[in-house]
Design an enzyme around this catalytic site. Structure first.
Site, PDB file in Angstrom:
ATOM      1  N   CYS A   1       0.816  -1.229   0.000  1.00 11.72           N
ATOM      2  CA  CYS A   1       0.000   0.000   0.000  1.00 11.72           C
ATOM      3  C   CYS A   1       0.843   1.270   0.000  1.00 11.72           C
ATOM      4  CB  CYS A   1      -0.953   0.004   1.188  1.00 11.72           C
ATOM      5  SG  CYS A   1      -2.090  -1.390   1.178  1.00 11.72           S
TER       6      CYS A   1
ATOM      7  N   HIS B   1      -3.277   7.400   2.057  1.00  8.94           N
ATOM      8  CA  HIS B   1      -3.659   6.087   1.527  1.00  8.94           C
ATOM      9  C   HIS B   1      -5.060   5.779   2.054  1.00  8.94           C
ATOM     10  CE1 HIS B   1      -3.990   1.943   0.695  1.00  8.94           C
ATOM     11  NE2 HIS B   1      -3.731   1.526   1.918  1.00  8.94           N
TER      12      HIS B   1
ATOM     13  N   ASN C   1     -10.129   0.010  -0.230  1.00  5.30           N
ATOM     14  CA  ASN C   1      -8.668   0.093  -0.230  1.00  5.30           C
ATOM     15  C   ASN C   1      -8.131  -0.497  -1.529  1.00  5.30           C
ATOM     16  OD1 ASN C   1      -5.930  -0.223   0.183  1.00  5.30           O
ATOM     17  ND2 ASN C   1      -6.115  -1.002   2.271  1.00  5.30           N
TER      18      ASN C   1
HETATM   19  N1  ACO Z   1     -18.613  -8.206   9.364  1.00  3.79           N
HETATM   20  C1  ACO Z   1     -19.110  -8.467  10.584  1.00  3.79           C
HETATM   21  N2  ACO Z   1     -18.348  -8.812  11.624  1.00  3.79           N
HETATM   22  C2  ACO Z   1     -17.014  -8.894  11.420  1.00  3.79           C
HETATM   23  C3  ACO Z   1     -16.437  -8.636  10.162  1.00  3.79           C
HETATM   24  C4  ACO Z   1     -17.287  -8.270   9.108  1.00  3.79           C
HETATM   25  N3  ACO Z   1     -16.838  -8.007   7.871  1.00  3.79           N
HETATM   26  N4  ACO Z   1     -15.104  -8.794  10.262  1.00  3.79           N
HETATM   27  C5  ACO Z   1     -14.849  -9.140  11.535  1.00  3.79           C
HETATM   28  N5  ACO Z   1     -15.999  -9.204  12.227  1.00  3.79           N
HETATM   29  C6  ACO Z   1     -16.209  -9.559  13.612  1.00  3.79           C
HETATM   30  C7  ACO Z   1     -15.089 -10.395  14.199  1.00  3.79           C
HETATM   31  O1  ACO Z   1     -15.269 -11.752  13.899  1.00  3.79           O
HETATM   32  C8  ACO Z   1     -15.226 -10.094  15.664  1.00  3.79           C
HETATM   33  O2  ACO Z   1     -16.269 -10.890  16.184  1.00  3.79           O
HETATM   34  P1  ACO Z   1     -16.143 -11.521  17.661  1.00  3.79           P
HETATM   35  O3  ACO Z   1     -16.057 -10.332  18.592  1.00  3.79           O
HETATM   36  O4  ACO Z   1     -17.402 -12.296  17.775  1.00  3.79           O
HETATM   37  O5  ACO Z   1     -14.897 -12.345  17.640  1.00  3.79           O
HETATM   38  C9  ACO Z   1     -15.686  -8.649  15.686  1.00  3.79           C
HETATM   39  O6  ACO Z   1     -16.218  -8.360  14.389  1.00  3.79           O
HETATM   40  C10 ACO Z   1     -14.572  -7.686  15.991  1.00  3.79           C
HETATM   41  O7  ACO Z   1     -13.471  -8.024  15.164  1.00  3.79           O
HETATM   42  P2  ACO Z   1     -12.136  -7.211  15.211  1.00  3.79           P
HETATM   43  O8  ACO Z   1     -11.158  -7.785  14.237  1.00  3.79           O
HETATM   44  O9  ACO Z   1     -11.727  -7.078  16.646  1.00  3.79           O
HETATM   45  O10 ACO Z   1     -12.676  -5.843  14.671  1.00  3.79           O
HETATM   46  P3  ACO Z   1     -11.981  -4.444  14.702  1.00  3.79           P
HETATM   47  O11 ACO Z   1     -12.778  -3.523  15.485  1.00  3.79           O
HETATM   48  O12 ACO Z   1     -10.508  -4.544  14.977  1.00  3.79           O
HETATM   49  O13 ACO Z   1     -12.126  -4.029  13.171  1.00  3.79           O
HETATM   50  C11 ACO Z   1     -10.794  -3.889  11.186  1.00  3.79           C
HETATM   51  C12 ACO Z   1     -11.523  -4.803  12.148  1.00  3.79           C
HETATM   52  C13 ACO Z   1     -11.811  -3.039  10.424  1.00  3.79           C
HETATM   53  C14 ACO Z   1     -10.038  -4.739  10.176  1.00  3.79           C
HETATM   54  C15 ACO Z   1      -9.838  -3.016  12.009  1.00  3.79           C
HETATM   55  O14 ACO Z   1      -8.983  -3.779  12.802  1.00  3.79           O
HETATM   56  C16 ACO Z   1      -9.040  -2.109  11.146  1.00  3.79           C
HETATM   57  O15 ACO Z   1      -9.539  -1.140  10.653  1.00  3.79           O
HETATM   58  N6  ACO Z   1      -7.734  -2.385  10.975  1.00  3.79           N
HETATM   59  C17 ACO Z   1      -6.902  -1.639  10.120  1.00  3.79           C
HETATM   60  C18 ACO Z   1      -6.580  -2.508   9.042  1.00  3.79           C
HETATM   61  C19 ACO Z   1      -6.746  -1.878   7.697  1.00  3.79           C
HETATM   62  O16 ACO Z   1      -7.387  -0.898   7.444  1.00  3.79           O
HETATM   63  N7  ACO Z   1      -6.077  -2.535   6.817  1.00  3.79           N
HETATM   64  C20 ACO Z   1      -6.073  -2.157   5.480  1.00  3.79           C
HETATM   65  C21 ACO Z   1      -4.894  -2.762   4.860  1.00  3.79           C
HETATM   66  S1  ACO Z   1      -3.468  -2.136   5.573  1.00  3.79           S
HETATM   67  C22 ACO Z   1      -3.230  -0.772   4.848  1.00  3.79           C
HETATM   68  O17 ACO Z   1      -3.655  -0.552   3.762  1.00  3.79           O
HETATM   69  C23 ACO Z   1      -2.520   0.150   5.605  1.00  3.79           C
END
Ligand code: ACO
Length: 323
Positions: free
Chosen positions: A113, A250, A280
């Site tokens: 990215c 980004h 993304n």
């Molecule tokens: N729909 C519904 N529920 C979901 C989904 C979904 N698509 N994905 C995960 N969940 C659930 C999980 O299973 C979990 O359930 P549980 O509590 O029963 O176990 C719950 O939601 C919480 O999951 P987390 O992974 O803890 O969710 P979080 O609040 O961390 O959000 C996310 C996840 C959006 C990926 C977050 O961590 C984030 O924004 N991370 C940054 C990563 C990113 O943006 N990466 C992009 C690529 S990297 C880059 O380009 C820089």
């Protein structure tokens, strides 16, 4: 002294749009969850047979048209991609041929990215050292091909697309108030190799593999490292955050963008956001966002623009540009 001036930009998005509601038909997810966690409403998906080179070529053609530059004038083409058409040759060389550049050098850079900032930085250095006069830099990706469509924690976050910029060498008397690239900075830390990776590859599994991510870990590093990189690039350019007209980050996640803007002390109205419509698109996200904001008249000549990105590696960086 020699400066790299930006003379045109372009973007391309595949026709097919996949909404959150479309995804929720076959996946245990919802529009509200995806919007609340990421700000994403929809993403574009490449058609069968539509390759990264096709997306990159379309963005490059638009950038050439907008700059009034002929492909024959391009002596350097750098494609940032982590989804190349083939393992080798570099996808950039296919675009070079299809554009009819005729001569010059074309190669790919792989910084996931952060790839577009890396390409911008390399092209800027080629121009400043006199090795290139006119450079075309492209970010193009088909992430739909490396997503595990059964993994709701990753597949909802990404989309396909491409964006391109054209840089031109310009002799200037001083670097004060000049238009062009004022600074870039890049860093990496391979200790976080497993925070965001693809679980396949030529030398490991002989397959392309699927994207895997430790979401919370990436989130934490993103806000901290993007803020530091933007401040570093502003410092190199002898600029302060109060002088910035636009931040083009980004486009990974709206919450990362908002948190970074807040940490930087930037007015949220100066943030360019396309993640809602594009999701993304990895290395394509910054040039795509630039092409949208230039196209709709927000970014104008003379504006001070900060670019910043982080991706797998981890690799991160920023650039300051007087548009
Ligand atoms: N729909 C519904 N529920 C979901 C989904 C979904 N698509 N994905 C995960 N969940 C659930 C999980 O299973 C979990 O359930 P549980 O509590 O029963 O176990 C719950 O939601 C919480 O999951 P987390 O992974 O803890 O969710 P979080 O609040 O961390 O959000 C996310 C996840 C959006 C990926 C977050 O961590 C984030 O924004 N991370 C940054 C990563 C990113 O943006 N990466 C992009 C690529 S990297 C880059 O380009 C820089």
């Amino acid at each position: 002294m020699i400066f790299s001036r930006i003379v045109g930009c372009g973007g391309y998005l595949p026709k097919k749009i996949l909404t959150n509601n479309d995804l929720s038909q076959n996946l245990d997810t919802s529009h509200d969850w995806i919007v609340g966690r990421s700000g994403i409403h929809q993403r574009h998906i490449a058609a069968d047979g539509e390759l990264t080179s096709d997306l990159g070529l379309a963005a490059a053609k638009e950038a050439l048209q907008n700059s009034g530059i002929s492909p024959k004038e391009i002596d350097l083409l750098i494609l940032a991609t982590s989804t190349p058409d083939n393992t080798f040759p570099a996808t950039a060389t296919k675009i070079q041929s299809k554009l009819g550049m005729g001569s010059g050098l074309a190669f790919d850079v792989q910084a996931v990215c952060a790839g577009f900032i890396c390409a911008l930085s390399v092209a800027n250095n080629f121009i400043r050292s006199g090795q290139s006069k006119t450079a075309l830099i492209i970010g193009a990706e088909t992430y739909s091909r490396i997503l595990d469509w059964n993994d709701r924690s990753t597949c909802v976050l990404f989309g396909d697309g491409a964006g391109a910029l054209i840089l031109r060498s310009e002799e200037v008397i001083s670097d004060k108030n000049e238009l062009g690239i004022l600074s870039t900075c890049m860093h990496s830390d391979g200790d976080f190799y497993n925070a965001l990776y693809v679980d396949g590859g030529v030398s490991t599994t002989q397959t392309a593999g699927y994207l895997r991510m430790q979401g919370k870990e990436v989130f934490k590093h993103a806000v901290e490292k993007l803020t530091a990189a933007a401040n570093e690039a502003l410092g190199i350019a002898s600029m302060g955050i109060e002088q910035v007209d636009w931040l083009v980050p980004h486009q990974a996640n709206r919450r990362i963008m908002d948190a970074t803007s807040k940490k930087l002390g930037l007015d949220i109205n100066k943030l360019i956001v396309t993640v809602d419509k594009h999701a993304n698109t990895s290395s394509a996200s910054i040039p795509l966002a630039l092409s949208v904001a230039v196209g709709d008249g927000r970014i104008c000549s003379g504006d001070l623009v900060v670019l910043e990105a982080i991706g797998g590696g981890l690799v991160w960086g920023a650039g300051v540009v007087r548009w």
